[in-house]
Motif scaffolding. Structure first.
Motif, PDB file in Angstrom:
ATOM      1  N   ALA A   1      40.412  49.344  47.247  1.00  0.00           N
ATOM      2  CA  ALA A   1      40.929  48.787  46.476  1.00  0.00           C
ATOM      3  C   ALA A   1      39.897  47.066  46.340  1.00  0.00           C
ATOM      4  O   ALA A   1      40.094  46.893  45.366  1.00  0.00           O
ATOM      5  CB  ALA A   1      42.003  48.435  46.629  1.00  0.00           C
ATOM      6  N   SER A   2      40.338  46.709  47.139  1.00  0.00           N
ATOM      7  CA  SER A   2      39.423  45.189  47.166  1.00  0.00           C
ATOM      8  C   SER A   2      38.146  44.932  46.807  1.00  0.00           C
ATOM      9  O   SER A   2      37.752  43.639  46.307  1.00  0.00           O
ATOM     10  CB  SER A   2      39.435  44.529  48.639  1.00  0.00           C
ATOM     11  N   SER A   3      37.027  46.429  47.329  1.00  0.00           N
ATOM     12  CA  SER A   3      35.726  46.474  46.761  1.00  0.00           C
ATOM     13  C   SER A   3      35.765  46.712  45.342  1.00  0.00           C
ATOM     14  O   SER A   3      34.674  45.725  44.310  1.00  0.00           O
ATOM     15  CB  SER A   3      35.086  47.622  47.764  1.00  0.00           C
ATOM     16  N   ALA A   4      36.211  46.972  44.861  1.00  0.00           N
ATOM     17  CA  ALA A   4      36.731  46.813  43.160  1.00  0.00           C
ATOM     18  C   ALA A   4      36.920  46.263  42.521  1.00  0.00           C
ATOM     19  O   ALA A   4      36.231  45.524  41.444  1.00  0.00           O
ATOM     20  CB  ALA A   4      37.557  48.487  42.593  1.00  0.00           C
ATOM     21  N   THR A   5      37.881  45.505  43.218  1.00  0.00           N
ATOM     22  CA  THR A   5      38.102  43.665  41.959  1.00  0.00           C
ATOM     23  C   THR A   5      37.008  42.844  42.268  1.00  0.00           C
ATOM     24  O   THR A   5      36.547  41.753  41.883  1.00  0.00           O
ATOM     25  CB  THR A   5      39.660  43.765  43.180  1.00  0.00           C
ATOM     26  N   ASP A   6      36.190  42.820  43.625  1.00  0.00           N
ATOM     27  CA  ASP A   6      34.825  42.589  44.378  1.00  0.00           C
ATOM     28  C   ASP A   6      34.173  42.316  43.415  1.00  0.00           C
ATOM     29  O   ASP A   6      33.575  41.858  42.602  1.00  0.00           O
ATOM     30  CB  ASP A   6      34.556  41.944  45.601  1.00  0.00           C
ATOM     31  N   GLY A   7      33.676  44.041  42.747  1.00  0.00           N
ATOM     32  CA  GLY A   7      32.641  44.152  41.753  1.00  0.00           C
ATOM     33  C   GLY A   7      32.847  43.585  40.549  1.00  0.00           C
ATOM     34  O   GLY A   7      32.302  44.105  39.491  1.00  0.00           O
ATOM     35  N   GLY A   8      34.463  43.825  40.130  1.00  0.00           N
ATOM     36  CA  GLY A   8      34.761  43.469  39.151  1.00  0.00           C
ATOM     37  C   GLY A   8      34.550  42.073  38.529  1.00  0.00           C
ATOM     38  O   GLY A   8      34.253  41.865  37.196  1.00  0.00           O
ATOM     39  N   ALA A   9      35.135  41.215  40.100  1.00  0.00           N
ATOM     40  CA  ALA A   9      34.776  39.849  39.792  1.00  0.00           C
ATOM     41  C   ALA A   9      33.025  39.239  39.392  1.00  0.00           C
ATOM     42  O   ALA A   9      33.177  38.378  38.603  1.00  0.00           O
ATOM     43  CB  ALA A   9      35.505  38.969  40.892  1.00  0.00           C
ATOM     44  N   ALA A  10      32.554  40.260  40.081  1.00  0.00           N
ATOM     45  CA  ALA A  10      30.856  39.835  40.003  1.00  0.00           C
ATOM     46  C   ALA A  10      30.239  40.013  38.372  1.00  0.00           C
ATOM     47  O   ALA A  10      29.719  39.270  37.970  1.00  0.00           O
ATOM     48  CB  ALA A  10      29.933  40.542  40.990  1.00  0.00           C
ATOM     49  N   LEU A  11      31.593  41.295  37.851  1.00  0.00           N
ATOM     50  CA  LEU A  11      30.531  41.957  36.272  1.00  0.00           C
ATOM     51  C   LEU A  11      31.067  40.711  35.449  1.00  0.00           C
ATOM     52  O   LEU A  11      30.768  40.905  34.598  1.00  0.00           O
ATOM     53  CB  LEU A  11      31.112  43.490  36.388  1.00  0.00           C
ATOM     54  N   TYR A  12      32.517  40.189  35.929  1.00  0.00           N
ATOM     55  CA  TYR A  12      32.833  39.315  35.156  1.00  0.00           C
ATOM     56  C   TYR A  12      31.711  37.988  34.795  1.00  0.00           C
ATOM     57  O   TYR A  12      31.914  37.256  33.101  1.00  0.00           O
ATOM     58  CB  TYR A  12      34.427  39.290  35.298  1.00  0.00           C
ATOM     59  N   LYS A  13      31.596  37.928  35.992  1.00  0.00           N
ATOM     60  CA  LYS A  13      31.027  36.238  36.194  1.00  0.00           C
ATOM     61  C   LYS A  13      29.908  36.842  34.992  1.00  0.00           C
ATOM     62  O   LYS A  13      29.127  35.909  34.417  1.00  0.00           O
ATOM     63  CB  LYS A  13      30.530  36.135  37.509  1.00  0.00           C
ATOM     64  N   THR A  14      28.614  37.719  34.986  1.00  0.00           N
ATOM     65  CA  THR A  14      28.122  37.979  34.520  1.00  0.00           C
ATOM     66  C   THR A  14      27.749  38.876  33.174  1.00  0.00           C
ATOM     67  O   THR A  14      27.339  38.561  32.399  1.00  0.00           O
ATOM     68  CB  THR A  14      27.094  38.877  35.601  1.00  0.00           C
ATOM     69  N   LYS A  15      28.808  38.980  32.807  1.00  0.00           N
ATOM     70  CA  LYS A  15      29.265  39.855  30.992  1.00  0.00           C
ATOM     71  C   LYS A  15      30.430  39.356  30.197  1.00  0.00           C
ATOM     72  O   LYS A  15      29.831  39.190  28.722  1.00  0.00           O
ATOM     73  CB  LYS A  15      29.648  41.519  31.803  1.00  0.00           C
ATOM     74  N   CYS A  16      31.233  38.547  30.923  1.00  0.00           N
ATOM     75  CA  CYS A  16      32.215  37.915  30.212  1.00  0.00           C
ATOM     76  C   CYS A  16      32.677  36.053  30.148  1.00  0.00           C
ATOM     77  O   CYS A  16      33.155  35.445  29.250  1.00  0.00           O
ATOM     78  CB  CYS A  16      33.595  38.577  30.977  1.00  0.00           C
ATOM     79  N   ALA A  17      31.904  35.821  31.642  1.00  0.00           N
ATOM     80  CA  ALA A  17      32.335  34.637  31.867  1.00  0.00           C
ATOM     81  C   ALA A  17      31.731  33.686  30.801  1.00  0.00           C
ATOM     82  O   ALA A  17      32.162  33.021  30.726  1.00  0.00           O
ATOM     83  CB  ALA A  17      32.257  33.782  33.092  1.00  0.00           C
ATOM     84  N   GLY A  18      30.619  33.533  30.586  1.00  0.00           N
ATOM     85  CA  GLY A  18      29.568  32.848  29.300  1.00  0.00           C
ATOM     86  C   GLY A  18      30.651  32.544  28.442  1.00  0.00           C
ATOM     87  O   GLY A  18      30.557  32.236  27.790  1.00  0.00           O
ATOM     88  N   CYS A  19      31.196  32.649  27.523  1.00  0.00           N
ATOM     89  CA  CYS A  19      32.337  33.425  26.652  1.00  0.00           C
ATOM     90  C   CYS A  19      34.159  33.075  26.973  1.00  0.00           C
ATOM     91  O   CYS A  19      34.519  32.097  26.364  1.00  0.00           O
ATOM     92  CB  CYS A  19      32.028  34.683  25.949  1.00  0.00           C
TER      93      CYS A  19
END
Length: 101
Positions: free
Chosen positions: A19-37
């Motif tokens: 579960a922790s790994s999934a959240t960590d993966g989600g954070a990394a994906l968010y950073k690359t795909k979403c955080a810019g906007c």
């Protein structure tokens, strides 16, 4: 200690780790795909007319749906599915977004 107890504890630790790994993966994906906007912390960027995501009323499945299929009437990139995201990645991002407060 019994063998059954040790196995149960090991299983619980494994589940918590995944579960922790999934959240960590989600954070990394968010950073690359979403955080810019939407901002590093989901605060949104008014100058870009990008809404805040933290504290969203959408549930995880609704966020996944918007990432995976888009929403008519939304501005790009959310007018259609997000390029380069599979269902598992979309769910990881959605679960991460729901942790933003």
């Amino acid at each position: 200690m019994t063998c059954k107890f040790v196995v149960n504890v090991a299983a619980m630790l494994l589940i918590a780790s995944l579960a922790s790994s999934a959240t960590d993966g989600g954070a990394a994906l968010y950073k690359t795909k979403c955080a810019g906007c939407h901002g590093a912390n989901g605060e949104g960027k008014p100058a870009m007319k990008s809404p805040a995501l933290k504290g969203t009323n959408l549930d995880v499945n609704q966020v996944v749906e918007r990432l995976a299929k888009g929403q008519s009437g939304s501005k790009a990139p959310h007018s259609k599915s997000m390029a380069g995201l599979n269902a598992e990645q979309a769910k990881a991002i959605a679960e991460y977004v729901k942790t933003l407060k």
